[in-house]
Design a protein around this motif. Structure first.
Motif, PDB file in Angstrom:
ATOM      1  N   ALA A  18       0.830  -1.208   0.000  1.00  0.00           N
ATOM      2  CA  ALA A  18       0.000   0.000   0.000  1.00  0.00           C
ATOM      3  C   ALA A  18       0.864   1.258   0.000  1.00  0.00           C
ATOM      4  O   ALA A  18       0.584   2.228  -0.718  1.00  0.00           O
ATOM      5  CB  ALA A  18      -0.934  -0.009   1.204  1.00  0.00           C
ATOM      6  N   VAL A  19       1.936   1.248   0.817  1.00  0.00           N
ATOM      7  CA  VAL A  19       2.844   2.393   0.855  1.00  0.00           C
ATOM      8  C   VAL A  19       3.480   2.616  -0.512  1.00  0.00           C
ATOM      9  O   VAL A  19       3.576   3.750  -1.003  1.00  0.00           O
ATOM     10  CB  VAL A  19       3.933   2.176   1.926  1.00  0.00           C
ATOM     11  CG1 VAL A  19       5.036   3.229   1.801  1.00  0.00           C
ATOM     12  CG2 VAL A  19       3.322   2.220   3.319  1.00  0.00           C
ATOM     13  N   VAL A  23       3.442   5.869  -2.976  1.00  0.00           N
ATOM     14  CA  VAL A  23       4.716   6.430  -3.445  1.00  0.00           C
ATOM     15  C   VAL A  23       4.725   6.540  -4.972  1.00  0.00           C
ATOM     16  O   VAL A  23       5.136   7.564  -5.530  1.00  0.00           O
ATOM     17  CB  VAL A  23       5.893   5.565  -2.954  1.00  0.00           C
ATOM     18  CG1 VAL A  23       7.192   5.940  -3.677  1.00  0.00           C
ATOM     19  CG2 VAL A  23       6.064   5.718  -1.449  1.00  0.00           C
ATOM     20  N   LEU A  24       4.258   5.496  -5.649  1.00  0.00           N
ATOM     21  CA  LEU A  24       4.249   5.521  -7.113  1.00  0.00           C
ATOM     22  C   LEU A  24       3.290   6.587  -7.632  1.00  0.00           C
ATOM     23  O   LEU A  24       3.603   7.298  -8.609  1.00  0.00           O
ATOM     24  CB  LEU A  24       3.855   4.148  -7.658  1.00  0.00           C
ATOM     25  CG  LEU A  24       3.840   4.032  -9.186  1.00  0.00           C
ATOM     26  CD1 LEU A  24       5.230   4.293  -9.755  1.00  0.00           C
ATOM     27  CD2 LEU A  24       3.346   2.663  -9.629  1.00  0.00           C
ATOM     28  N   LEU A  25       2.123   6.732  -7.002  1.00  0.00           N
ATOM     29  CA  LEU A  25       1.171   7.765  -7.419  1.00  0.00           C
ATOM     30  C   LEU A  25       1.795   9.153  -7.292  1.00  0.00           C
ATOM     31  O   LEU A  25       1.666   9.996  -8.201  1.00  0.00           O
ATOM     32  CB  LEU A  25      -0.105   7.684  -6.588  1.00  0.00           C
ATOM     33  CG  LEU A  25      -1.077   6.546  -6.897  1.00  0.00           C
ATOM     34  CD1 LEU A  25      -2.309   6.659  -5.994  1.00  0.00           C
ATOM     35  CD2 LEU A  25      -1.504   6.567  -8.367  1.00  0.00           C
ATOM     36  N   LEU A  26       2.480   9.414  -6.183  1.00  0.00           N
ATOM     37  CA  LEU A  26       3.123  10.711  -5.985  1.00  0.00           C
ATOM     38  C   LEU A  26       4.232  10.940  -7.012  1.00  0.00           C
ATOM     39  O   LEU A  26       4.391  12.045  -7.538  1.00  0.00           O
ATOM     40  CB  LEU A  26       3.690  10.804  -4.573  1.00  0.00           C
ATOM     41  CG  LEU A  26       2.667  10.913  -3.435  1.00  0.00           C
ATOM     42  CD1 LEU A  26       3.364  10.840  -2.083  1.00  0.00           C
ATOM     43  CD2 LEU A  26       1.868  12.202  -3.555  1.00  0.00           C
ATOM     44  N   ALA A  30       4.258  13.891  -9.834  1.00  0.00           N
ATOM     45  CA  ALA A  30       5.364  14.836  -9.983  1.00  0.00           C
ATOM     46  C   ALA A  30       5.885  14.855 -11.417  1.00  0.00           C
ATOM     47  O   ALA A  30       6.135  15.929 -11.986  1.00  0.00           O
ATOM     48  CB  ALA A  30       6.491  14.482  -9.023  1.00  0.00           C
ATOM     49  N   ARG A  31       6.026  13.686 -12.007  1.00  0.00           N
ATOM     50  CA  ARG A  31       6.606  13.605 -13.348  1.00  0.00           C
ATOM     51  C   ARG A  31       5.622  14.023 -14.445  1.00  0.00           C
ATOM     52  O   ARG A  31       5.969  14.787 -15.348  1.00  0.00           O
ATOM     53  CB  ARG A  31       7.074  12.172 -13.628  1.00  0.00           C
ATOM     54  CG  ARG A  31       8.209  11.718 -12.748  1.00  0.00           C
ATOM     55  CD  ARG A  31       9.427  12.577 -12.923  1.00  0.00           C
ATOM     56  NE  ARG A  31      10.599  11.991 -12.286  1.00  0.00           N
ATOM     57  CZ  ARG A  31      11.755  12.612 -12.165  1.00  0.00           C
ATOM     58  NH1 ARG A  31      11.894  13.838 -12.608  1.00  0.00           N
ATOM     59  NH2 ARG A  31      12.776  12.009 -11.573  1.00  0.00           N
ATOM     60  N   ILE A  46       8.551   1.807 -12.148  1.00  0.00           N
ATOM     61  CA  ILE A  46       7.210   1.266 -12.383  1.00  0.00           C
ATOM     62  C   ILE A  46       7.275  -0.258 -12.465  1.00  0.00           C
ATOM     63  O   ILE A  46       6.448  -0.976 -11.870  1.00  0.00           O
ATOM     64  CB  ILE A  46       6.595   1.860 -13.662  1.00  0.00           C
ATOM     65  CG1 ILE A  46       6.230   3.337 -13.434  1.00  0.00           C
ATOM     66  CG2 ILE A  46       5.339   1.083 -14.076  1.00  0.00           C
ATOM     67  CD1 ILE A  46       5.768   4.043 -14.690  1.00  0.00           C
ATOM     68  N   PHE A  47       8.262  -0.760 -13.199  1.00  0.00           N
ATOM     69  CA  PHE A  47       8.450  -2.219 -13.271  1.00  0.00           C
ATOM     70  C   PHE A  47       8.780  -2.782 -11.889  1.00  0.00           C
ATOM     71  O   PHE A  47       8.293  -3.861 -11.514  1.00  0.00           O
ATOM     72  CB  PHE A  47       9.564  -2.561 -14.256  1.00  0.00           C
ATOM     73  CG  PHE A  47       9.149  -2.492 -15.695  1.00  0.00           C
ATOM     74  CD1 PHE A  47       8.262  -3.422 -16.223  1.00  0.00           C
ATOM     75  CD2 PHE A  47       9.633  -1.497 -16.528  1.00  0.00           C
ATOM     76  CE1 PHE A  47       7.866  -3.368 -17.548  1.00  0.00           C
ATOM     77  CE2 PHE A  47       9.244  -1.427 -17.858  1.00  0.00           C
ATOM     78  CZ  PHE A  47       8.362  -2.366 -18.375  1.00  0.00           C
TER      79      PHE A  47
END
Length: 343
Positions: A18-19, A23-26, A30-31, A46-47
């Motif tokens: 879940a963390v 983190v990936l969403l943030l 940003a990108r 992402i991979f």
């Protein structure tokens, strides 16, 4: 009720999954939204997230078939499924580690230091070869392949105990190399103290991933030799989940700087202005390429009469400060370019 570590293993696996999702969403926010540009390190992470979630998924399934429980309490009819998921988890773990560390190495190439860039590309190649060799060894440890999870099938296998121990030690070594690679450059960076502290914090997180790997390796000998394998493997499994997800977090923190620059500029010593911000000092997480330079020029009128002196001070790549001295008076003129953060 039979004693089991299953809930602990599942809780850690799901919590860190879940963390990592947040983190990936943030990072993508940003990108894609703030910087409007994706880099190679973003695709690699992402991979890494995908394989991390796959690792958590097969871990949960393995718990449902006995992982974490004492072997004498396990339903032996589900042992083939249990072993298959443990076999899959080893490949997902090794692949995830490879993507995390190559993402970190690619990020280093954007710090602007030529020496660090060369070292990062070398480490990128070393880690890629290491991850590929480890995954292939784990996948084809037995002949035929299904014997890896079904011991009723006749065949031969490599000494997997030696492989796991050697692989764990090599992973710790490459972790230390990867996360300490930019220390020399960071010490020489000319940037605000808050940003330098942020970079040190990132390295500390990466080193915590190394600590997780060291803790994990202490569980491996017992896991490989215990008469209670389903119980003994628990520690190695949840520390594996901690290690790969902390690595993803450490690799993603630099991208959060763009969000802070837009929405919390004072947090990192910058002021926001719409989609851009004014950089007060340094150049973010990039190395200042040239030394400070100071020059003096005479200011002349059309009839070539000297009316003042101009002192140029190049503070960084985005600003220039001029001190103009006409008729004994001193004025300071500062030019600051406004640009988006590219890190």
């Amino acid at each position: 009720m039979a004693e089991t570590q299953g809930p602990k293993v599942v809780g850690i696996a799901i919590a860190f999954a879940a963390v990592t999702f947040v983190v990936l969403l943030l990072r993508l926010f940003a990108r894609v939204y703030v910087l409007k540009k994706m880099g190679v390190d973003d695709y690699l992470i992402i991979f890494a997230c995908g394989f991390s979630w796959a690792f958590s998924s097969v871990t949960v399934v393995a718990v449902q078939h006995g992982l974490g429980a004492h072997y004498e309490d396990v339903d032996k009819t589900g042992m083939v499924t249990y072993s298959l998921n443990v076999w899959l988890s080893s490949m997902f773990y090794l692949t995830c580690l490879g993507f995390v560390k190559t993402s970190v190495c690619w990020f280093y190439t954007r710090l602007g230091d030529k020496y660090l860039t060369r070292l990062s590309f070398i480490m990128f190649g070393v880690i890629t070869c290491q991850a590929l060799a480890n995954v292939l060894t784990a996948a084809f440890q037995c002949r035929p392949i299904p014997r890896a999870w079904d011991t009723s099938i006749e065949g031969t296998c490599v000494n997997i105990n030696v492989f796991y121990l050697a692989n764990a030690a090599l992973n710790i070594f490459t972790d230390l190399l990867t996360y300490t690679l930019p220390i020399r450059v960071i010490l020489k960076l000319q940037m605000p103290r808050k940003q330098k502290i942020a970079l040190v914090f990132i390295l500390c997180l990466g080193l915590f991933a190394c600590v997780s790997s060291i803790v994990r390796i202490t569980f491996i000998p017992e896991m490989l030799t215990s008469d209670d394998p389903t119980w003994a493997i628990s520690g190695a499994m949840y520390w594996s989940a901690i290690e790969i997800n902390i690595g993803i977090l450490a690799a993603s923190i630099p991208s959060f700087k763009a969000i802070a620059s837009r929405f919390l500029p004072r947090l990192i010593g910058e002021y926001s202005s719409g989609k851009h911000y004014i950089q007060r000092s340094g150049s973010g997480f990039s190395k200042v390429r040239g030394p400070h330079s100071v020059g003096m020029n005479s200011l002349r009128s059309k009839n070539h009469t000297v009316v003042g002196t101009e002192i140029n001070s190049t503070l960084d790549r985005t600003s220039e400060e001029r001190f103009i001295v006409p008729d004994g008076k001193i004025y300071a003129h500062t030019e600051i370019q406004v640009r988006q953060d590219r890190i």
